[in-house]
Design a protein around this motif. Structure first.
Motif, PDB file in Angstrom:
ATOM      1  N   MET A   1     -21.787 -15.587 -10.141  1.00 25.33           N
ATOM      2  CA  MET A   1     -21.470 -15.807 -11.549  1.00 25.33           C
ATOM      3  C   MET A   1     -22.061 -17.166 -11.936  1.00 25.33           C
ATOM      4  O   MET A   1     -21.722 -18.188 -11.352  1.00 25.33           O
ATOM      5  CB  MET A   1     -19.955 -15.772 -11.726  1.00 25.33           C
ATOM      6  N   ASP A   2     -22.926 -17.154 -12.896  1.00 21.27           N
ATOM      7  CA  ASP A   2     -23.614 -18.364 -13.345  1.00 21.27           C
ATOM      8  C   ASP A   2     -22.692 -19.213 -14.215  1.00 21.27           C
ATOM      9  O   ASP A   2     -22.093 -18.723 -15.188  1.00 21.27           O
ATOM     10  CB  ASP A   2     -24.860 -17.961 -14.138  1.00 21.27           C
ATOM     11  N   ARG A   3     -22.564 -20.500 -13.881  1.00 22.29           N
ATOM     12  CA  ARG A   3     -21.657 -21.409 -14.600  1.00 22.29           C
ATOM     13  C   ARG A   3     -22.053 -21.595 -16.066  1.00 22.29           C
ATOM     14  O   ARG A   3     -21.204 -21.606 -16.941  1.00 22.29           O
ATOM     15  CB  ARG A   3     -21.606 -22.778 -13.909  1.00 22.29           C
ATOM     16  N   THR A   4     -23.334 -21.759 -16.318  1.00 26.86           N
ATOM     17  CA  THR A   4     -23.804 -21.978 -17.686  1.00 26.86           C
ATOM     18  C   THR A   4     -23.544 -20.744 -18.544  1.00 26.86           C
ATOM     19  O   THR A   4     -23.081 -20.847 -19.682  1.00 26.86           O
ATOM     20  CB  THR A   4     -25.303 -22.336 -17.683  1.00 26.86           C
ATOM     21  N   GLU A   5     -23.821 -19.573 -17.976  1.00 19.37           N
ATOM     22  CA  GLU A   5     -23.590 -18.321 -18.693  1.00 19.37           C
ATOM     23  C   GLU A   5     -22.095 -18.118 -18.959  1.00 19.37           C
ATOM     24  O   GLU A   5     -21.700 -17.698 -20.041  1.00 19.37           O
ATOM     25  CB  GLU A   5     -24.131 -17.160 -17.868  1.00 19.37           C
TER      26      GLU A   5
ATOM     27  N   LEU B   1     -19.767 -20.415 -19.303  1.00 16.06           N
ATOM     28  CA  LEU B   1     -19.329 -21.341 -20.348  1.00 16.06           C
ATOM     29  C   LEU B   1     -19.744 -20.822 -21.725  1.00 16.06           C
ATOM     30  O   LEU B   1     -18.960 -20.854 -22.674  1.00 16.06           O
ATOM     31  CB  LEU B   1     -19.896 -22.736 -20.096  1.00 16.06           C
ATOM     32  N   ALA B   2     -20.960 -20.318 -21.834  1.00 11.89           N
ATOM     33  CA  ALA B   2     -21.434 -19.774 -23.111  1.00 11.89           C
ATOM     34  C   ALA B   2     -20.633 -18.535 -23.509  1.00 11.89           C
ATOM     35  O   ALA B   2     -20.263 -18.380 -24.678  1.00 11.89           O
ATOM     36  CB  ALA B   2     -22.921 -19.436 -23.020  1.00 11.89           C
ATOM     37  N   ASN B   3     -20.344 -17.668 -22.549  1.00 10.48           N
ATOM     38  CA  ASN B   3     -19.550 -16.464 -22.842  1.00 10.48           C
ATOM     39  C   ASN B   3     -18.141 -16.826 -23.278  1.00 10.48           C
ATOM     40  O   ASN B   3     -17.599 -16.220 -24.205  1.00 10.48           O
ATOM     41  CB  ASN B   3     -19.498 -15.541 -21.622  1.00 10.48           C
ATOM     42  N   PHE B   4     -17.544 -17.807 -22.621  1.00 10.53           N
ATOM     43  CA  PHE B   4     -16.193 -18.223 -22.994  1.00 10.53           C
ATOM     44  C   PHE B   4     -16.211 -18.847 -24.394  1.00 10.53           C
ATOM     45  O   PHE B   4     -15.374 -18.521 -25.236  1.00 10.53           O
ATOM     46  CB  PHE B   4     -15.614 -19.200 -21.978  1.00 10.53           C
ATOM     47  N   ALA B   5     -17.158 -19.726 -24.652  1.00  9.79           N
ATOM     48  CA  ALA B   5     -17.245 -20.388 -25.962  1.00  9.79           C
ATOM     49  C   ALA B   5     -17.473 -19.374 -27.075  1.00  9.79           C
ATOM     50  O   ALA B   5     -17.021 -19.579 -28.209  1.00  9.79           O
ATOM     51  CB  ALA B   5     -18.359 -21.434 -25.946  1.00  9.79           C
ATOM     52  N   ALA B   6     -18.121 -18.269 -26.774  1.00  9.48           N
ATOM     53  CA  ALA B   6     -18.396 -17.239 -27.781  1.00  9.48           C
ATOM     54  C   ALA B   6     -17.125 -16.546 -28.262  1.00  9.48           C
ATOM     55  O   ALA B   6     -17.147 -15.879 -29.302  1.00  9.48           O
ATOM     56  CB  ALA B   6     -19.373 -16.209 -27.224  1.00  9.48           C
ATOM     57  N   GLN B   7     -16.020 -16.707 -27.541  1.00  8.54           N
ATOM     58  CA  GLN B   7     -14.753 -16.106 -27.955  1.00  8.54           C
ATOM     59  C   GLN B   7     -14.179 -16.807 -29.192  1.00  8.54           C
ATOM     60  O   GLN B   7     -13.320 -16.273 -29.874  1.00  8.54           O
ATOM     61  CB  GLN B   7     -13.719 -16.174 -26.821  1.00  8.54           C
ATOM     62  N   PHE B   8     -14.663 -18.007 -29.474  1.00 10.41           N
ATOM     63  CA  PHE B   8     -14.159 -18.820 -30.578  1.00 10.41           C
ATOM     64  C   PHE B   8     -15.116 -18.742 -31.759  1.00 10.41           C
ATOM     65  O   PHE B   8     -16.310 -18.952 -31.605  1.00 10.41           O
ATOM     66  CB  PHE B   8     -14.028 -20.285 -30.136  1.00 10.41           C
TER      67      PHE B   8
END
Length: 75
Positions: free
Chosen positions: A1-5, A7-14
C-alpha cells in the motif's frame, strides 16, 4: 500500500478541507469537517481501494492518519 496514494485517497473523503491540511500527523477526528458520514466513507474506502475491512470501533481508536494507515496496512 503506497503511503502517498493512501494520503491522497483519505484526503479525498473531505469536500471542504484543503488536502494540504491533511498529513500523517493530522488528528483527523479534530478536523472541523469530520463527521460520521466521512467515517463511513473512510470504511468504504478501505474496503474498495485496499480490500480491507475495518470496523467503526477500530476507526474510532485511530487518533492520526498514520494510525489509520497502519491499521489498514495490518489487515
Amino acid at each position: 500500500m503506497d503511503r502517498t496514494e493512501f494520503l491522497a485517497n483519505f484526503a479525498a473523503q473531505f469536500d471542504d478541507t484543503d488536502p494540504e491540511e491533511i498529513q500523517y500527523s493530522t488528528r483527523f477526528h479534530e478536523l472541523e469537517e469530520w463527521s460520521s458520514l466521512i467515517g463511513m466513507c473512510t470504511l468504504a474506502m478501505a474496503r474498495t481501494e485496499y480490500n480491507k475491512t475495518i470496523s467503526g470501533a477500530e476507526l474510532k481508536e485511530c487518533d492520526t492518519v498514520e494510525a489509520l494507515y497502519q491499521l489498514i496496512k495490518s489487515k
